[in-house]
Design a protein around this motif. Structure first.
Motif, mmCIF file in Angstrom:
data_model
loop_
_atom_site.group_PDB
_atom_site.id
_atom_site.type_symbol
_atom_site.label_atom_id
_atom_site.label_comp_id
_atom_site.label_asym_id
_atom_site.label_seq_id
_atom_site.Cartn_x
_atom_site.Cartn_y
_atom_site.Cartn_z
ATOM 1 N N THR A 78 0.845 -1.195 0.000
ATOM 2 C CA THR A 78 0.000 0.000 0.000
ATOM 3 C C THR A 78 0.878 1.243 0.000
ATOM 4 O OG1 THR A 78 -1.666 -1.206 1.233
ATOM 5 C CG2 THR A 78 -1.855 1.175 1.235
ATOM 6 N N THR A 122 -14.872 4.336 -2.778
ATOM 7 C CA THR A 122 -14.442 3.932 -1.438
ATOM 8 C C THR A 122 -15.652 3.952 -0.507
ATOM 9 O OG1 THR A 122 -13.786 6.222 -0.985
ATOM 10 C CG2 THR A 122 -12.029 4.710 -1.616
ATOM 11 N N THR A 151 -15.960 -1.431 -5.331
ATOM 12 C CA THR A 151 -15.139 -0.491 -4.566
ATOM 13 C C THR A 151 -13.665 -0.854 -4.703
ATOM 14 O OG1 THR A 151 -15.572 -1.843 -2.628
ATOM 15 C CG2 THR A 151 -16.867 0.164 -2.829
ATOM 16 N N THR A 172 -9.940 -1.691 -3.317
ATOM 17 C CA THR A 172 -9.310 -2.218 -2.101
ATOM 18 C C THR A 172 -8.600 -1.027 -1.459
ATOM 19 O OG1 THR A 172 -7.210 -2.681 -3.203
ATOM 20 C CG2 THR A 172 -8.850 -4.461 -3.205
ATOM 21 N N SER A 173 -8.157 -1.177 -0.218
ATOM 22 C CA SER A 173 -7.487 -0.034 0.406
ATOM 23 C C SER A 173 -6.198 0.311 -0.343
ATOM 24 C CB SER A 173 -7.251 -0.272 1.895
ATOM 25 O OG SER A 173 -6.582 -1.476 2.078
ATOM 26 N N ALA A 188 -7.289 2.239 -3.439
ATOM 27 C CA ALA A 188 -7.764 3.571 -3.055
ATOM 28 C C ALA A 188 -6.572 4.481 -2.766
ATOM 29 C CB ALA A 188 -8.667 3.460 -1.828
ATOM 30 N N ALA A 189 -5.566 3.952 -2.072
ATOM 31 C CA ALA A 189 -4.378 4.743 -1.752
ATOM 32 C C ALA A 189 -3.666 5.163 -3.035
ATOM 33 C CB ALA A 189 -3.440 3.945 -0.844
#
Ligand code: HEC
Length: 124
Positions: A30, A98, A104, A106-107, A110-111
């Motif tokens: 991430t 998000t 959506t 994933t984190s 999104a990052a």
């Protein structure tokens, strides 16, 4: 004795061939969207594939806006409706996917999207 040898060699073979067979699931690293020294995110190589894998079923040419197909994604998003360069985290392309949406990020995704906007939402 022979039986014992067979048992021992079977166990040995099982250990050699089966013992170390782990399936490593390497977690997606991430990025830190606020890191001013982060490597530059490539829209075409890193963002477009996310859209292609989870968004273009609906967000395709002639269907739901924004058109997120690889040829049109940048021009579709290159508007203050979708990208807010002064407050990147309130960009619709980020908040929609998000929040509570059909698909959506994933984190990690999104990052990456947020980092791309923080870096100026370039067509790179
Ligand atoms: C199953 C179909 C479907 C999928 C998959 C889907 N969307 Fe959507 N999306 C919609 C629909 C329908 C709307 C309009 C209703 C709404 O705003 O929620 C919409 C609206 C949006 C909007 C706001 C458009 C506007 O101009 O107001 C954005 C941004 C968006 N989607 C981004 C995404 C992203 C990014 C993905 C992939 C992670 C995605 N969507 C996946 C169906 C989908």
């Amino acid at each position: 004795m022979k039986t014992l040898k067979i048992i021992i060699s079977t166990i040995a073979l099982a250990l050699v061939f089966g013992g170390c067979a782990y399936n490593f699931i390497v977690p997606e690293p991430t990025v830190n969207p606020d890191d001013p020294n982060a490597a530059e995110v490539s829209f075409s190589a890193e963002i477009v594939p996310i859209f292609a894998s989870k968004c273009t079923g609906c967000h395709t040419t002639g269907k739901q806006l924004p058109d997120l197909t690889s040829d049109n994604a940048f021009s579709s998003l290159n508007s203050s409706r979708y990208v807010n360069k002064s407050t990147p985290a309130s960009s619709l392309i980020y908040t929609k996917a998000t929040g509570n949406h059909s698909a959506t990020f994933t984190s990690a995704e999104a990052a990456k999207v947020l980092l791309w906007i923080n870096q100026g939402a370039k067509n790179n």
